[in-house]
Design a protein around this motif. Structure first.
Motif, PDB file in Angstrom:
ATOM      1  N   GLY A 193       0.350  -1.116  -0.031  1.00 14.08           N
ATOM      2  CA  GLY A 193      -0.095   0.097  -0.038  1.00 14.08           C
ATOM      3  C   GLY A 193       0.825   1.110  -0.354  1.00 14.08           C
ATOM      4  N   ALA A 194       1.650   0.838   1.022  1.00 17.28           N
ATOM      5  CA  ALA A 194       2.949   2.647   1.114  1.00 17.28           C
ATOM      6  C   ALA A 194       3.263   2.613  -0.203  1.00 17.28           C
ATOM      7  CB  ALA A 194       3.953   2.342   1.891  1.00 17.28           C
ATOM      8  N   ALA A 195       4.178   1.776  -1.363  1.00 16.31           N
ATOM      9  CA  ALA A 195       4.372   1.432  -2.363  1.00 16.31           C
ATOM     10  C   ALA A 195       4.023   2.490  -3.650  1.00 16.31           C
ATOM     11  CB  ALA A 195       4.924   0.602  -2.908  1.00 16.31           C
ATOM     12  N   ALA A 196       1.973   1.671  -3.345  1.00 17.80           N
ATOM     13  CA  ALA A 196       1.151   1.966  -4.164  1.00 17.80           C
ATOM     14  C   ALA A 196       0.763   3.761  -4.076  1.00 17.80           C
ATOM     15  CB  ALA A 196       0.083   1.113  -4.424  1.00 17.80           C
ATOM     16  N   ASP A 197       0.718   3.984  -3.208  1.00 20.11           N
ATOM     17  CA  ASP A 197       1.044   5.960  -2.827  1.00 20.11           C
ATOM     18  C   ASP A 197       1.523   6.618  -3.009  1.00 20.11           C
ATOM     19  OD1 ASP A 197      -2.066   5.356  -1.253  1.00 20.11           O
ATOM     20  OD2 ASP A 197      -0.670   5.413   0.618  1.00 20.11           O
ATOM     21  N   ARG A 198       3.188   6.100  -4.010  1.00 25.90           N
ATOM     22  CA  ARG A 198       3.880   6.552  -3.453  1.00 25.90           C
ATOM     23  C   ARG A 198       3.789   6.487  -4.969  1.00 25.90           C
ATOM     24  NH1 ARG A 198       5.664   8.181   0.667  1.00 25.90           N
ATOM     25  NH2 ARG A 198       7.432   9.686  -0.222  1.00 25.90           N
ATOM     26  N   SER A 199       2.739   5.804  -5.832  1.00 25.66           N
ATOM     27  CA  SER A 199       3.601   5.995  -7.339  1.00 25.66           C
ATOM     28  C   SER A 199       2.389   5.402  -8.391  1.00 25.66           C
ATOM     29  CB  SER A 199       3.206   3.337  -7.511  1.00 25.66           C
ATOM     30  OG  SER A 199       3.156   3.057  -9.015  1.00 25.66           O
ATOM     31  N   ALA A 200       2.659   6.309  -9.461  1.00 21.17           N
ATOM     32  CA  ALA A 200       1.612   7.192 -10.889  1.00 21.17           C
ATOM     33  C   ALA A 200       1.408   5.939 -11.278  1.00 21.17           C
ATOM     34  CB  ALA A 200       1.903   8.230 -11.390  1.00 21.17           C
ATOM     35  N   LYS A 201       1.076   4.518 -11.122  1.00 22.23           N
ATOM     36  CA  LYS A 201       0.812   3.180 -12.554  1.00 22.23           C
ATOM     37  C   LYS A 201       0.215   2.499 -10.990  1.00 22.23           C
ATOM     38  CE  LYS A 201       4.762   3.618 -15.351  1.00 22.23           C
ATOM     39  NZ  LYS A 201       5.832   3.285 -15.773  1.00 22.23           N
ATOM     40  N   GLY A 252      -4.951 -10.330  -2.156  1.00 21.59           N
ATOM     41  CA  GLY A 252      -4.885  -9.265  -1.016  1.00 21.59           C
ATOM     42  C   GLY A 252      -4.485  -7.934  -1.608  1.00 21.59           C
ATOM     43  N   SER A 253      -3.051  -8.273  -2.546  1.00 19.21           N
ATOM     44  CA  SER A 253      -2.232  -7.470  -3.281  1.00 19.21           C
ATOM     45  C   SER A 253      -2.964  -5.986  -4.204  1.00 19.21           C
ATOM     46  CB  SER A 253      -0.832  -8.064  -2.708  1.00 19.21           C
ATOM     47  OG  SER A 253      -0.697  -8.430  -1.818  1.00 19.21           O
ATOM     48  N   SER A 254      -3.123  -7.137  -4.850  1.00 19.26           N
ATOM     49  CA  SER A 254      -4.051  -6.484  -5.476  1.00 19.26           C
ATOM     50  C   SER A 254      -5.692  -6.010  -5.350  1.00 19.26           C
ATOM     51  CB  SER A 254      -5.260  -7.243  -6.652  1.00 19.26           C
ATOM     52  OG  SER A 254      -5.991  -8.211  -6.042  1.00 19.26           O
ATOM     53  N   LEU A 255      -6.274  -5.758  -4.221  1.00 23.47           N
ATOM     54  CA  LEU A 255      -7.427  -5.150  -3.489  1.00 23.47           C
ATOM     55  C   LEU A 255      -7.186  -3.944  -2.887  1.00 23.47           C
ATOM     56  CD1 LEU A 255      -9.584  -8.542  -3.023  1.00 23.47           C
ATOM     57  CD2 LEU A 255      -9.613  -6.910  -4.112  1.00 23.47           C
ATOM     58  N   VAL A 256      -5.939  -4.559  -2.356  1.00 19.12           N
ATOM     59  CA  VAL A 256      -5.208  -2.910  -1.836  1.00 19.12           C
ATOM     60  C   VAL A 256      -5.322  -2.230  -2.765  1.00 19.12           C
ATOM     61  CG1 VAL A 256      -3.209  -1.264  -0.786  1.00 19.12           C
ATOM     62  CG2 VAL A 256      -3.676  -3.841   0.116  1.00 19.12           C
ATOM     63  N   ALA A 261      -7.750   1.382  -3.223  1.00 15.33           N
ATOM     64  CA  ALA A 261      -7.109   2.766  -3.445  1.00 15.33           C
ATOM     65  C   ALA A 261      -8.279   3.456  -4.499  1.00 15.33           C
ATOM     66  CB  ALA A 261      -6.700   3.010  -3.151  1.00 15.33           C
ATOM     67  N   ILE A 262      -7.986   2.870  -5.131  1.00 14.65           N
ATOM     68  CA  ILE A 262      -8.208   3.760  -6.743  1.00 14.65           C
ATOM     69  C   ILE A 262      -9.420   4.359  -6.511  1.00 14.65           C
ATOM     70  CG2 ILE A 262      -8.619   3.683  -9.900  1.00 14.65           C
ATOM     71  CD1 ILE A 262      -7.012   1.453  -9.544  1.00 14.65           C
ATOM     72  N   LEU A 263     -10.669   3.696  -6.044  1.00  7.24           N
ATOM     73  CA  LEU A 263     -12.130   3.905  -6.092  1.00  7.24           C
ATOM     74  C   LEU A 263     -11.848   5.577  -5.496  1.00  7.24           C
ATOM     75  CD1 LEU A 263     -14.858   4.101  -5.305  1.00  7.24           C
ATOM     76  CD2 LEU A 263     -14.655   2.964  -2.779  1.00  7.24           C
ATOM     77  N   CYS A 264     -10.653   6.092  -4.502  1.00 10.06           N
ATOM     78  CA  CYS A 264     -11.077   7.046  -3.948  1.00 10.06           C
ATOM     79  C   CYS A 264     -10.495   8.093  -5.023  1.00 10.06           C
ATOM     80  CB  CYS A 264      -9.765   7.227  -2.537  1.00 10.06           C
ATOM     81  SG  CYS A 264     -10.855   6.304  -1.863  1.00 10.06           S
ATOM     82  N   GLN A 265     -10.216   7.813  -6.136  1.00  4.55           N
ATOM     83  CA  GLN A 265     -10.176   8.923  -7.294  1.00  4.55           C
ATOM     84  C   GLN A 265     -10.640   8.387  -7.787  1.00  4.55           C
ATOM     85  OE1 GLN A 265      -6.100   6.533  -8.372  1.00  4.55           O
ATOM     86  NE2 GLN A 265      -4.495   7.662  -7.048  1.00  4.55           N
ATOM     87  N   ILE A 266     -11.664   7.908  -8.665  1.00  2.05           N
ATOM     88  CA  ILE A 266     -12.684   7.529  -9.350  1.00  2.05           C
ATOM     89  C   ILE A 266     -14.660   8.293  -9.225  1.00  2.05           C
ATOM     90  CG2 ILE A 266     -11.063   5.788 -11.111  1.00  2.05           C
ATOM     91  CD1 ILE A 266     -13.196   3.922 -10.024  1.00  2.05           C
ATOM     92  N   ARG A 323      -2.968   8.982   1.495  1.00  2.00           N
ATOM     93  CA  ARG A 323      -2.306   7.432   1.494  1.00  2.00           C
ATOM     94  C   ARG A 323      -3.590   6.068   1.996  1.00  2.00           C
ATOM     95  NH1 ARG A 323      -0.004   9.356   7.441  1.00  2.00           N
ATOM     96  NH2 ARG A 323       2.281  10.304   6.588  1.00  2.00           N
ATOM     97  N   GLU A 324      -4.586   6.699   0.303  1.00  2.00           N
ATOM     98  CA  GLU A 324      -5.086   5.774   0.733  1.00  2.00           C
ATOM     99  C   GLU A 324      -4.655   4.033   0.624  1.00  2.00           C
ATOM    100  OE1 GLU A 324      -6.977   9.740  -0.773  1.00  2.00           O
ATOM    101  OE2 GLU A 324      -4.726   8.517  -1.293  1.00  2.00           O
ATOM    102  N   ALA A 325      -3.495   3.941  -0.976  1.00  2.00           N
ATOM    103  CA  ALA A 325      -3.717   2.607  -0.586  1.00  2.00           C
ATOM    104  C   ALA A 325      -3.296   2.297   0.918  1.00  2.00           C
ATOM    105  CB  ALA A 325      -2.342   2.117  -1.383  1.00  2.00           C
ATOM    106  N   GLU A 326      -2.728   2.551   1.053  1.00  2.00           N
ATOM    107  CA  GLU A 326      -1.800   2.339   2.991  1.00  2.00           C
ATOM    108  C   GLU A 326      -3.388   1.953   3.429  1.00  2.00           C
ATOM    109  OE1 GLU A 326       1.850   3.478   5.999  1.00  2.00           O
ATOM    110  OE2 GLU A 326       1.518   4.833   4.150  1.00  2.00           O
ATOM    111  N   TYR A 327      -4.027   2.677   3.358  1.00  2.00           N
ATOM    112  CA  TYR A 327      -4.565   2.407   4.873  1.00  2.00           C
ATOM    113  C   TYR A 327      -5.456   1.572   4.366  1.00  2.00           C
ATOM    114  CZ  TYR A 327      -4.365   6.244   8.350  1.00  2.00           C
ATOM    115  OH  TYR A 327      -3.995   7.102   9.574  1.00  2.00           O
TER     116      TYR A 327
END
Length: 468
Positions: A106-114, A158-162, A166-171, A397-401
Motif C-alpha cells: 500500500g505504501a509503495a502504491a501511494d507513491r506510484s503513478a501506476k 489481497g495485494s491487488s485488492l489493496v 484505493a483507486i475508488l477514492c480517485q474515480i 494514503r488511500e492504498a496504505e490505509y
C-alpha cells in the motif's frame, strides 16, 4: 448575465471530466467481476474440500467414494494437524503474512503513478498460482503443493485488492462511493455466479464429458484462474494513471520510502480515533464474515453430508442473491445512512450463525434458506464497509490505509479461521466451530456502534457526504 454564462461554461468544461470518471468507474467494476471467479469457484467452493480430501488420502490412505472420517493427523515440522483443519491454518498463515506485506504494498502504491499496473500485476501472478492448482491431485497426494499455491494466491489477491480499493477514492466523489462500491460488489457476485453456474453444470454432468469428478473439479478451478487473468485486462486498460497526491516525502529509494511512510502512518493513526475504531471493528466482524464464507463448503460437506453438486448449487444461490443484496443495501444507505445499514446487516449475520448451528444433516431446504439469508447481507455489508472506510482515510494514503483494511478482508481473515480450526480440532465437530464465530459479530457490532461517522470524516480532512 456574464456570470450566468461563465457558470454555464464551467459546467460544460467539467462535463468531459464527469464522463471520463464514469467510464473509469465502469472499467473499475470489472475487477470485482474478474477476481470473484477465484473467490467463489476456488476459495469458497471447490479447493477447501478438495485439498482436505487430498490431505486425508495422504494421512489415512485411499479414500472411498462413501462418507469418510479420518482419525489420523498430518505431521508438519513436528506439529500434528488435523486434515480437516489444514485449509483454515493455511489461510491463517497467509493473513499473518499479509499483515506484514500488504502495508508495504500500500505504501509503495501511494507513491506510484501506476496503480493500475500494480493491481494487474498482482492479479496475474495470483491467477498463475490458481492455475497451478490443476496439478494438485489425489493420486499424487501432493497437498503440500496445494498449500503453497493457496498461500501465494491469497497473498496476491489481497495485494491487488489493496490497490483496487484505493483507486475508488480517485474515480468517485464522496457522495458517489456507496453507489460505485455497491455496483462493483454486485457485478462481482454476478460474474462469480455465472462462472460457478457453468462449473456446476460441468461437475454435475462430468460423465457426459468423459471425465471423473476430480478432473472436473480441477478443470473448473483452471477456468476460474483464466477468468481472473482475462477480465483483469478491462480495468487495466480502462483506468488512467494519476500522479500521487499529498504524499509525505521520505529519503531514499522506493522501498525505504514505503517503510518510512508506513511508520509515519502507524504513528499518526492516533490522530484519527474514529478511523482506528472502525478498522478494529471491521477486523472482528469481517473475520466472522470471511470465516463463514470460507468454511461454508467444508461445513456443508463434512458436517451436513451434502454432495459437491449441492454445495455448488447453494453457493451459486448465494451469489445471485448477493447481487441483489449489494444493490439493495446501496439504496438503503442513501435513505438510512451507511453506518446504520451496516449495523443492521451485522444483526442479521448473528441470526445466520445461530441458525447455521441448528441446521439438521441432509436438510437441503433449511440449508438453502440459510444461503438466502447469507446472500442478502453478504454483499451489502462488504460493499458499504469499503465505501464507508474510504471516507475516513486522509488524502494521499488511500492504498496504505486500504492495505490495513485488506489484511482482514475477504479470503484473508485469520482470527476467525484460527478459532474455527482450533474448535474443530478440540471437539471433532464443525457445529461448535461455526457457532463460535458469533463472538466476532458481537464485538464488531459493539465497536462499530461507537464510531461517529461525521466526526471521522472531518478528522480525516475529507468532505462530509450529505448522508453517512
Amino acid at each position: 448575465m456574464a456570470s450566468d454564462g461563465a457558470d454555464k461554461g464551467g459546467v460544460a468544461d467539467l462535463q468531459p471530466v464527469f464522463e471520463g470518471m464514469q467510464r473509469e468507474q465502469r472499467a473499475w467494476y470489472w475487477y470485482d467481476w474478474a477476481n470473484s471467479a477465484y473467490v467463489t469457484t476456488i476459495a469458497t467452493v471447490l479447493f477447501a474440500p478438495y485439498l482436505t480430501s487430498v490431505a486425508e488420502m495422504d494421512a489415512c490412505g485411499k479414500v472411498s467414494d462413501d462418507t469418510f472420517t479420518c482419525e489420523t493427523n498430518l505431521h508438519v515440522l513436528g506439529v500434528s494437524i488435523s486434515p480437516g483443519s489444514l485449509v483454515f491454518y493455511v489461510v491463517t498463515l497467509a493473513t499473518i503474512a499479509s499483515a506484514l506485506l500488504l502495508p508495504i504494498v500500500g505504501a509503495a502504491a501511494d507513491r506510484s503513478a501506476k496503480k493500475r499496473s500494480i493491481m494487474a500485476g498482482f492479479a496475474w501472478a495470483g491467477s498463475v498460482a490458481a492455475a497451478g492448482m490443476f496439478f494438485v491431485t489425489t493420486d499424487a497426494a501432493n497437498w503440500q503443493l496445494g498449500v503453497l499455491l493457496l498461500f501465494v494466491a491469497n497473498i496476491c489477491l489481497g495485494s491487488s485488492l489493496v490497490v483496487y480499493d484505493a483507486i475508488l477514492c480517485q474515480i468517485a466523489l464522496p457522495d458517489e462511493r456507496d453507489r460505485v462500491s455497491s455496483r462493483g460488489w454486485a457485478l462481482g457476485y454476478l460474474g462469480g455466479g455465472l462462472l460457478l453456474a457453468v462449473n456446476l453444470a460441468f461437475v454435475t454432468m462430468h460423465d457426459t464429458f468423459g471425465v471423473g469428478t476430480a478432473m472436473a473439479v480441477r478443470i473448473s478451478m483452471l477456468s476460474a484462474a483464466i477468468w481472473w487473468a482475462a477480465f483483469t485486462i478491462i480495468p487495466y486498460r480502462g483506468i488512467r494513471d494519476r500522479e500521487p497526491l499529498a504524499v509525505e516525502r521520505e529519503p531514499g529509494g522506493l522501498v525505504r520510502q514505503s517503510f518510512g511512510q508506513l511508520a509515519a502512518t502507524l504513528k499518526d493513526m492516533r490522530h484519527y480515533p474514529m478511523t482506528m475504531t472502525f478498522l478494529v471493528a471491521y477486523l472482528f466482524y469481517n473475520d466472522g464474515i470471511q470465516t463463514v464464507i470460507a468454511s461454508a463448503s467444508v461445513y456443508g460437506e463434512k458436517q451436513l453430508g451434502f454432495e459437491t453438486t449441492v454445495l455448488i448449487a447453494t453457493i451459486l444461490l448465494v451469489q445471485f442473491v448477493a447481487f441483489g443484496g449489494a444493490l439493495l443495501f446501496g439504496r438503503l444507505a442513501r435513505t438510512m445512512g451507511t453506518h446504520k445499514v451496516i449495523l443492521v446487516g451485522l444483526g442479521i449475520w448473528m441470526l445466520v450463525v445461530v441458525a447455521g448451528y441448528f441446521v439438521p444433516e441432509k436438510n437441503v431446504a433449511l440449508f438453502l434458506a440459510l444461503a438466502v439469508g447469507i446472500g442478502l447481507v453478504m454483499g451489502g455489508t462488504q460493499a458499504l464497509s469499503r465505501s464507508f472506510f474510504s471516507q475516513l482515510i486522509p488524502r494521499g494514503r488511500e492504498a496504505e490505509y486500504f492495505s490495513l483494511y485488506q489484511a482482514c478482508e475477504r479470503g484473508t481473515s485469520w482470527l476467525g479461521t484460527l478459532v474455527f480450526g482450533l474448535v474443530h480440532q478440540w471437539t471433532h465437530s464443525y457445529r461448535p466451530a461455526i457457532f463460535a464465530l458469533i463472538i466476532f459479530f458481537v464485538v464488531g457490532m459493539a465497536l462499530l456502534s461507537r464510531v461517529d461517522p461525521r466526526r471521522g470524516v472531518e478528522e480525516a480532512g475529507n468532505t462530509v457526504p450529505q448522508l453517512i
